[in-house]
Design a protein around this motif. Structure first.
Motif, PDB file in Angstrom:
ATOM      1  N   MET A  76       8.772  11.074  10.567  1.00 55.15           N
ATOM      2  CA  MET A  76       9.452  10.399   9.804  1.00 55.15           C
ATOM      3  C   MET A  76       9.890  11.043   8.219  1.00 55.15           C
ATOM      4  SD  MET A  76       9.049   6.491   7.967  1.00 55.15           S
ATOM      5  CE  MET A  76       8.749   5.692   9.520  1.00 55.15           C
ATOM      6  N   LYS A  77      10.895  11.199   7.683  1.00 60.73           N
ATOM      7  CA  LYS A  77      11.160  11.924   6.477  1.00 60.73           C
ATOM      8  C   LYS A  77      10.656  11.432   5.397  1.00 60.73           C
ATOM      9  CE  LYS A  77      15.842  13.790   8.317  1.00 60.73           C
ATOM     10  NZ  LYS A  77      17.073  13.745   7.914  1.00 60.73           N
ATOM     11  N   LYS A  78      10.410  12.145   4.474  1.00 62.05           N
ATOM     12  CA  LYS A  78       9.608  11.840   3.148  1.00 62.05           C
ATOM     13  C   LYS A  78      10.659  10.555   2.495  1.00 62.05           C
ATOM     14  CE  LYS A  78       7.497  13.386  -0.983  1.00 62.05           C
ATOM     15  NZ  LYS A  78       6.920  14.607  -1.606  1.00 62.05           N
ATOM     16  N   HIS A  79      12.028  10.928   2.582  1.00 67.69           N
ATOM     17  CA  HIS A  79      12.802  10.136   1.688  1.00 67.69           C
ATOM     18  C   HIS A  79      12.736   8.624   2.486  1.00 67.69           C
ATOM     19  CE1 HIS A  79      16.076   8.331  -0.600  1.00 67.69           C
ATOM     20  NE2 HIS A  79      16.943   8.249   0.659  1.00 67.69           N
ATOM     21  N   THR A  80      12.835   8.622   3.772  1.00 66.44           N
ATOM     22  CA  THR A  80      12.693   7.206   4.501  1.00 66.44           C
ATOM     23  C   THR A  80      11.316   6.569   4.245  1.00 66.44           C
ATOM     24  OG1 THR A  80      14.043   8.568   6.331  1.00 66.44           O
ATOM     25  CG2 THR A  80      13.137   6.516   6.875  1.00 66.44           C
ATOM     26  N   LYS A  81      10.257   7.378   4.187  1.00 56.93           N
ATOM     27  CA  LYS A  81       9.035   6.652   4.218  1.00 56.93           C
ATOM     28  C   LYS A  81       8.967   6.010   2.610  1.00 56.93           C
ATOM     29  CE  LYS A  81       5.956   9.667   6.877  1.00 56.93           C
ATOM     30  NZ  LYS A  81       4.802  10.581   6.668  1.00 56.93           N
ATOM     31  N   LYS A  82       9.695   6.701   1.616  1.00 58.06           N
ATOM     32  CA  LYS A  82       9.646   6.179   0.194  1.00 58.06           C
ATOM     33  C   LYS A  82      10.417   4.721   0.485  1.00 58.06           C
ATOM     34  CE  LYS A  82       8.901  10.009  -2.749  1.00 58.06           C
ATOM     35  NZ  LYS A  82       9.733  10.802  -3.775  1.00 58.06           N
ATOM     36  N   ILE A  83      11.382   4.670   1.193  1.00 59.07           N
ATOM     37  CA  ILE A  83      12.443   3.407   1.206  1.00 59.07           C
ATOM     38  C   ILE A  83      11.597   2.343   1.986  1.00 59.07           C
ATOM     39  CG2 ILE A  83      14.495   2.452   2.492  1.00 59.07           C
ATOM     40  CD1 ILE A  83      15.792   5.314   1.755  1.00 59.07           C
ATOM     41  N   VAL A  84      11.097   2.909   3.033  1.00 59.06           N
ATOM     42  CA  VAL A  84      10.112   1.720   3.915  1.00 59.06           C
ATOM     43  C   VAL A  84       9.261   1.258   3.141  1.00 59.06           C
ATOM     44  CG1 VAL A  84       8.695   1.455   5.864  1.00 59.06           C
ATOM     45  CG2 VAL A  84      10.828   2.622   5.986  1.00 59.06           C
ATOM     46  N   LEU A  85       8.483   2.089   2.264  1.00 51.91           N
ATOM     47  CA  LEU A  85       7.229   1.475   1.407  1.00 51.91           C
ATOM     48  C   LEU A  85       7.742   0.659   0.350  1.00 51.91           C
ATOM     49  CD1 LEU A  85       4.807   4.669   1.353  1.00 51.91           C
ATOM     50  CD2 LEU A  85       4.483   2.408   2.722  1.00 51.91           C
ATOM     51  N   THR A  86       9.008   1.059  -0.199  1.00 52.51           N
ATOM     52  CA  THR A  86       9.324   0.147  -1.339  1.00 52.51           C
ATOM     53  C   THR A  86       9.995  -1.368  -0.803  1.00 52.51           C
ATOM     54  OG1 THR A  86      10.117   2.063  -2.379  1.00 52.51           O
ATOM     55  CG2 THR A  86      11.401   0.112  -3.049  1.00 52.51           C
ATOM     56  N   LEU A  87      10.757  -1.244   0.423  1.00 52.28           N
ATOM     57  CA  LEU A  87      11.024  -2.391   0.951  1.00 52.28           C
ATOM     58  C   LEU A  87       9.973  -3.345   1.379  1.00 52.28           C
ATOM     59  CD1 LEU A  87      13.832  -1.307   3.057  1.00 52.28           C
ATOM     60  CD2 LEU A  87      14.223  -2.592   1.070  1.00 52.28           C
ATOM     61  N   LEU A  88       8.921  -2.820   2.150  1.00 49.32           N
ATOM     62  CA  LEU A  88       7.682  -3.513   2.338  1.00 49.32           C
ATOM     63  C   LEU A  88       6.853  -4.094   0.973  1.00 49.32           C
ATOM     64  CD1 LEU A  88       5.830  -1.463   4.824  1.00 49.32           C
ATOM     65  CD2 LEU A  88       7.006  -3.545   5.349  1.00 49.32           C
ATOM     66  N   LEU A  89       6.757  -3.017  -0.115  1.00 47.86           N
ATOM     67  CA  LEU A  89       6.340  -3.871  -1.136  1.00 47.86           C
ATOM     68  C   LEU A  89       7.036  -4.797  -2.048  1.00 47.86           C
ATOM     69  CD1 LEU A  89       4.050  -3.433  -3.309  1.00 47.86           C
ATOM     70  CD2 LEU A  89       5.314  -1.835  -4.319  1.00 47.86           C
ATOM     71  N   SER A  90       8.295  -4.746  -1.921  1.00 51.23           N
ATOM     72  CA  SER A  90       9.196  -5.929  -2.456  1.00 51.23           C
ATOM     73  C   SER A  90       9.048  -7.132  -1.751  1.00 51.23           C
ATOM     74  CB  SER A  90      10.689  -5.270  -2.644  1.00 51.23           C
ATOM     75  OG  SER A  90      11.052  -4.878  -1.372  1.00 51.23           O
ATOM     76  N   SER A  91       8.975  -7.027  -0.479  1.00 56.55           N
ATOM     77  CA  SER A  91       9.027  -8.325   0.315  1.00 56.55           C
ATOM     78  C   SER A  91       7.560  -8.912   0.197  1.00 56.55           C
ATOM     79  CB  SER A  91       9.126  -7.902   1.736  1.00 56.55           C
ATOM     80  OG  SER A  91       8.859  -6.665   2.313  1.00 56.55           O
ATOM     81  N   VAL A  92       6.594  -7.946   0.057  1.00 57.42           N
ATOM     82  CA  VAL A  92       5.054  -8.843  -0.197  1.00 57.42           C
ATOM     83  C   VAL A  92       5.283  -9.326  -1.748  1.00 57.42           C
ATOM     84  CG1 VAL A  92       2.947  -8.351  -0.778  1.00 57.42           C
ATOM     85  CG2 VAL A  92       3.760  -7.328   1.547  1.00 57.42           C
ATOM     86  N   LEU A  93       5.665  -8.594  -2.731  1.00 52.73           N
ATOM     87  CA  LEU A  93       5.996  -9.252  -3.817  1.00 52.73           C
ATOM     88  C   LEU A  93       7.070 -10.661  -4.044  1.00 52.73           C
ATOM     89  CD1 LEU A  93       6.361  -6.461  -6.097  1.00 52.73           C
ATOM     90  CD2 LEU A  93       4.503  -7.750  -6.048  1.00 52.73           C
TER      91      LEU A  93
END
Length: 110
Positions: free
Chosen positions: A1-18
């Motif tokens: 997985m590309k670094k940019h894609t990992k950042k997007i996925v982590l951001t989306l996961l964190l925002s859904s948890v919040l």
């Protein structure tokens, strides 16, 4: 997985948890009821003589209102089916992309 894609996925996961946890933390001693209950209450306050024109087929079959546990079970079952369908489709899209990349690399090599 590309670094940019990992950042997007982590951001989306964190925002859904919040999104899920913030209301529970910020609003103390709140009742989180369903919109169906609130809608029925509002209709009854507006029109005292209102009678519902539709009854759930499951309630008719069971001969009365369903308990909260049964409603939760049906909701969880519905959610599980939906998640299964979405996961299946995402898997198909991923495999299709992977197959196209494999075909592309084999055509470039040949």
């Amino acid at each position: 997985m590309k670094k940019h894609t990992k950042k997007i996925v982590l951001t989306l996961l964190l925002s859904s948890v919040l999104i899920a946890l913030l209301p529970l933390c910020l609003v103390k001693n709140a009742e989180f009821g369903g919109s169906d209950d609130q809608g029925g209450t509002v209709v009854e306050t507006i029109n005292k003589d209102y009678t519902p024109w539709f009854t759930s087929p499951i309630e008719v079959f069971m001969g009365g209102e369903l308990s909260g546990e049964i409603e939760s079970l049906l909701f969880c079952t519905q959610t599980g089916i939906g998640v299964g369908i979405i996961a299946f489709l995402l898997g198909r899209f991923y495999e299709r992309k992977k197959l196209k990349e494999t075909d592309r690399t084999s055509n470039d090599a040949g």
